[in-house]
Write an enzyme that holds these catalytic residues in place. Structure first.
Site, PDB file in Angstrom:
ATOM      1  N   CYS A 140       0.866  -1.176   0.000  1.00 51.08           N
ATOM      2  CA  CYS A 140       0.000   0.000   0.000  1.00 51.08           C
ATOM      3  C   CYS A 140       0.908   1.233   0.000  1.00 51.08           C
ATOM      4  O   CYS A 140       1.809   1.335   0.854  1.00 51.08           O
ATOM      5  CB  CYS A 140      -0.902   0.000   1.236  1.00 51.08           C
ATOM      6  SG  CYS A 140      -1.851   1.531   1.419  1.00 51.08           S
ATOM      7  N   ASP A 166      -0.204  -5.949   0.399  1.00 51.43           N
ATOM      8  CA  ASP A 166      -1.465  -6.296  -0.242  1.00 51.43           C
ATOM      9  C   ASP A 166      -1.244  -7.599  -0.995  1.00 51.43           C
ATOM     10  O   ASP A 166      -0.209  -7.792  -1.625  1.00 51.43           O
ATOM     11  CB  ASP A 166      -1.912  -5.205  -1.220  1.00 51.43           C
ATOM     12  CG  ASP A 166      -2.335  -3.930  -0.515  1.00 51.43           C
ATOM     13  OD1 ASP A 166      -3.058  -4.030   0.496  1.00 51.43           O
ATOM     14  OD2 ASP A 166      -1.949  -2.840  -0.972  1.00 51.43           O
TER      15      ASP A 166
END
Length: 165
Positions: free
Chosen positions: A56, A63
């Site tokens: 992120c 992620d």
């Protein structure tokens, strides 16, 4: 039909290389291609990549996603080990989900010049929300451009079961 000749695999350096080095920063230069032995035929090549990770850009948190790449090749095709290493290079790359799938698609278009391509990211939930960006492209002025328009407008009418969450 015989296997690929050395000439077919010119420029493919990663396949079979036991000294593979993993790059931890975004690196499109790692991608390699080989000649399509069936350029006179339309057919799909699909990659399912269930171990994609990126960061992120706001929090630095990881992620996780399954990335689906489908394309109709023209003259060149992406070599799968180089694709694996390329996707691994996103591991420490900070970008939003939507940007990741568009960057992947743009890099593959620049590499192969396919007739048609689509990239779909199915990211695991963070904060109770999953994000599943989809993008596609068809060669302008051809039936593949019309195909891209049609698939974009209809891509999620019948959502498939997602089992990566």
């Amino acid at each position: 039909m015989a296997g690929r000749s050395e000439q077919d695999l010119q420029g493919v350096t990663l396949l079979g290389n036991q000294g593979t080095k993993y790059v931890f920063e975004y690196s499109p230069d790692i991608l390699e291609t080989f000649d399509n032995k069936h350029p006179d035929r339309d057919y799909f090549v699909k990659f399912n990549c269930p171990e994609f990770t990126s960061l992120c850009p706001m929090t630095g948190q990881p992620d996780f996603a399954t990335i689906y790449i489908s394309y109709i090749p023209d003259v060149r095709m992406v070599e799968s080990k180089s694709l694996k290493l390329y996707l691994f290079s996103f591991r420490n790359h900070g970008d939003f989900h939507e940007d990741c799938v568009n960057v992947i698609m743009n890099d593959l278009i620049a590499l192969m010049e396919p007739r048609y391509i689509e990239v779909w990211g199915k990211f695991t939930p963070r904060g109770g929300i999953s994000i599943d960006p989809y993008c596609n492209w068809g060669r302008p002025g051809t039936k593949y451009e019309r195909m891209a328009d049609h698939r974009l407008m209809n891509h999620d009418m019948y959502p498939e079961k997602v089992d990566n969450r």
